[in-house]
Design a protein around this motif. Structure first.
Motif, mmCIF file in Angstrom:
data_model
loop_
_atom_site.group_PDB
_atom_site.id
_atom_site.type_symbol
_atom_site.label_atom_id
_atom_site.label_comp_id
_atom_site.label_asym_id
_atom_site.label_seq_id
_atom_site.Cartn_x
_atom_site.Cartn_y
_atom_site.Cartn_z
ATOM 1 N N VAL A 94 81.839 32.927 41.199
ATOM 2 C CA VAL A 94 81.118 31.898 40.711
ATOM 3 C C VAL A 94 80.278 32.619 39.648
ATOM 4 N N THR A 95 80.721 32.295 38.055
ATOM 5 C CA THR A 95 80.323 32.352 37.082
ATOM 6 C C THR A 95 79.959 31.671 35.586
ATOM 7 N N GLN A 96 78.782 32.023 34.815
ATOM 8 C CA GLN A 96 78.286 31.246 34.471
ATOM 9 C C GLN A 96 78.973 30.168 33.188
ATOM 10 N N SER A 97 78.277 29.596 32.455
ATOM 11 C CA SER A 97 78.779 28.875 31.522
ATOM 12 C C SER A 97 77.570 27.838 30.625
ATOM 13 N N CYS A 98 76.895 27.404 31.217
ATOM 14 C CA CYS A 98 75.518 26.706 31.112
ATOM 15 C C CYS A 98 74.648 27.945 30.641
ATOM 16 N N ILE A 99 73.502 26.841 29.630
ATOM 17 C CA ILE A 99 72.018 27.172 29.401
ATOM 18 C C ILE A 99 71.291 26.635 30.539
ATOM 19 N N MET A 100 70.593 27.354 31.375
ATOM 20 C CA MET A 100 69.341 27.061 31.973
ATOM 21 C C MET A 100 67.917 27.784 31.831
ATOM 22 N N LYS A 101 66.847 26.747 31.509
ATOM 23 C CA LYS A 101 65.710 26.881 30.895
ATOM 24 C C LYS A 101 65.374 26.523 32.571
ATOM 25 N N LYS A 102 63.399 27.825 31.967
ATOM 26 C CA LYS A 102 62.763 26.621 33.160
ATOM 27 C C LYS A 102 62.080 26.392 32.658
ATOM 28 N N GLY A 103 61.667 24.421 32.729
ATOM 29 C CA GLY A 103 60.928 23.952 31.889
ATOM 30 C C GLY A 103 61.676 23.230 30.672
ATOM 31 N N THR A 104 61.475 21.842 30.246
ATOM 32 C CA THR A 104 61.892 21.719 29.033
ATOM 33 C C THR A 104 62.130 22.389 27.263
ATOM 34 N N ASP A 105 60.728 22.960 27.682
ATOM 35 C CA ASP A 105 60.427 24.194 26.225
ATOM 36 C C ASP A 105 59.731 25.261 27.636
ATOM 37 N N GLY A 106 60.692 25.733 28.318
ATOM 38 C CA GLY A 106 60.061 26.745 28.343
ATOM 39 C C GLY A 106 61.201 28.114 28.955
ATOM 40 N N ASN A 107 60.799 29.359 28.985
ATOM 41 C CA ASN A 107 62.043 29.808 28.946
ATOM 42 C C ASN A 107 63.656 29.801 29.336
ATOM 43 N N VAL A 108 64.376 30.484 28.965
ATOM 44 C CA VAL A 108 65.745 31.103 28.532
ATOM 45 C C VAL A 108 66.016 31.467 29.415
ATOM 46 N N LEU A 109 66.449 31.084 30.805
ATOM 47 C CA LEU A 109 66.396 32.220 32.003
ATOM 48 C C LEU A 109 67.690 32.262 31.951
ATOM 49 N N ILE A 110 69.259 31.634 31.747
ATOM 50 C CA ILE A 110 70.714 31.748 31.686
ATOM 51 C C ILE A 110 71.122 32.247 30.129
ATOM 52 N N ARG A 111 71.779 32.588 30.260
ATOM 53 C CA ARG A 111 71.966 31.761 27.794
ATOM 54 C C ARG A 111 72.947 31.103 27.702
ATOM 55 N N GLN A 112 73.377 30.825 26.664
ATOM 56 C CA GLN A 112 74.856 30.098 26.672
ATOM 57 C C GLN A 112 75.866 30.848 26.015
ATOM 58 N N ILE A 113 76.232 30.838 27.207
ATOM 59 C CA ILE A 113 77.761 31.740 26.284
ATOM 60 C C ILE A 113 78.582 31.730 24.817
ATOM 61 N N THR A 114 78.894 32.386 24.543
ATOM 62 C CA THR A 114 79.706 32.118 23.138
ATOM 63 C C THR A 114 81.313 32.832 23.674
ATOM 64 N N GLU A 115 82.326 32.082 22.844
ATOM 65 C CA GLU A 115 83.453 32.440 23.023
ATOM 66 C C GLU A 115 83.634 34.171 23.568
#
Length: 359
Positions: free
Chosen positions: A144-165
């Motif tokens: 199971v691998t990533q595709s979406c961006i995940m942040k910590k809190g609305t204005d918080g750090n990006v934990l998992i970045r949004q992937i490009t092609e």
């Protein structure tokens, strides 16, 4: 519970566990066996934890025994025991785990802060370790691998970045190169109530939004899935056999290359691999039914360096075969095949970040 769903035409399977810790293995094993007794054909998905660099994971997730000063080799040993514990308890014919290599970190403080994308240092060694264990036990690997961006809190750090092609191609190649049989993408639209202290998912960061509109991710993933479908009749016959990393100089941030003990296996028909600038991943795959070998050659540089920093991430890679062959079939990441005549037993290719060829 299964009686409520098992005869529905849309029923696919059961989600058993998501990133369980070591002490749950026995219970999950009993549930898995019960599901299979009632419905042998039911697909049961379970996602084991990935390997973490944080030594606290040894006690919290892997073994229950603390080792705050663990070396990378000791972390690997603890992680392997964790995976084996679940394999023994469940008795499945596949290993499945979560794999999110493209991360982000926030450096600095206050208005000096900046978000710096990177590739998780443990990711490459993690898939190699899982592939080796699967080979040892005759199991498939599903990820199971990533595709979406995940942040910590609305204005918080990006934990998992949004992937490009290019990131998605990177993921696709390195997973298929290790013989992964099933690739699932973790993707979220915004929740009804995002957590302001934990996981926070943004709009336009997934395949599809809450209102049903699709995203750029959806569009390029359709292309990648079509490529996989074209390549599947060939690649699906091949299982992982060996792998190594060939390095020249670490021109960019390649912490994910040097983690742990990257196995330097000898290959059946490849004598040497050289690369012009950075690090190259080479894996050997074997089709036991047709006695065929395949070699994936991949430029492992983070595509972020090319797309955001504008750096030249291309590498010229030369593969020298042992003289048994004078021609190879070359598959690219679209599944297209060409035949290439070898010169002095060598094949040379230039790849940019995330690209791979299959020989």
């Amino acid at each position: 519970q299964l009686a409520l769903y098992k005869d529905h035409p849309a029923f696919y399977g059961v989600m058993l566990a998501d990133e369980p810790s070591y002490h749950s293995a026995y219970c999950y094993g009993e549930i898995y066996k019960s599901i299979k007794r009632v419905m042998p054909e039911c697909y049961v998905q379970y996602n084991l934890c990935p390997m973490e660099q944080d030594t606290a994971a040894i006690e919290r997730i892997y073994t229950g025994v603390a080792n705050d000063d663990a070396t990378s080799a000791q972390i690997e040993t603890a992680y392997r025991s964790y995976v084996v514990k679940f394999l023994d308890a469940l008795g499945t014919d596949y290993i499945q785990y979560d794999d999110y290599p493209f991360k982000s970190a926030t450096d600095g403080m206050w208005f000096w802060e900046k978000t710096t994308p990177y590739v998780d240092p443990t990711s490459l060694r993690n898939i190699q370790l899982i592939a080796e264990l699967a080979k040892e036990r005759g199991l498939d690997v599903k990820v199971v691998t990533q595709s979406c961006i995940m942040k910590k809190g609305t204005d918080g750090n990006v934990l998992i970045r949004q992937i490009t092609e290019d990131d998605a191609r990177w993921l696709n190649n390195y997973l298929m190169g290790f013989g992964v049989k099933q690739i699932n993408y973790f993707t979220y639209w915004p929740k009804f109530a995002n957590s302001t202290s934990g996981e926070y998912f943004e709009g336009n960061g997934s395949f599809i939004n809450r209102d049903g509109t699709t995203t750029d991710l959806y569009d390029f993933m359709k292309t990648i899935m079509a490529n996989n479908t074209a390549f599947a009749p060939t690649i699906s016959h091949f299982d992982y056999n060996a792998s190594k990393v060939v390095s020249n100089s670490y021109k960019y941030s390649d912490d994910h290359i040097v983690w742990g003990t990257m196995t330097n296996d000898s290959f059946k028909f490849v004598n040497s691999v050289t690369t012009s600038t950075d690090a190259t991943l080479v894996t050997e795959l074997y089709d036991k039914d047709n006695y065929n070998y395949m070699y994936m050659v991949m430029n492992t540089i983070d595509p972020y360096e090319k797309n955001t920093n504008g750096k030249d991430t291309s590498q010229t890679i030369t593969v020298t075969f042992d003289g048994t062959f004078d021609m190879v079939y070359v598959y690219d990441q679209t599944g297209a095949r060409t035949s290439v005549q070898l010169t002095n037993n060598t094949y040379t290719v230039t790849l940019t970040a995330g690209q791979a060829v299959y020989l």
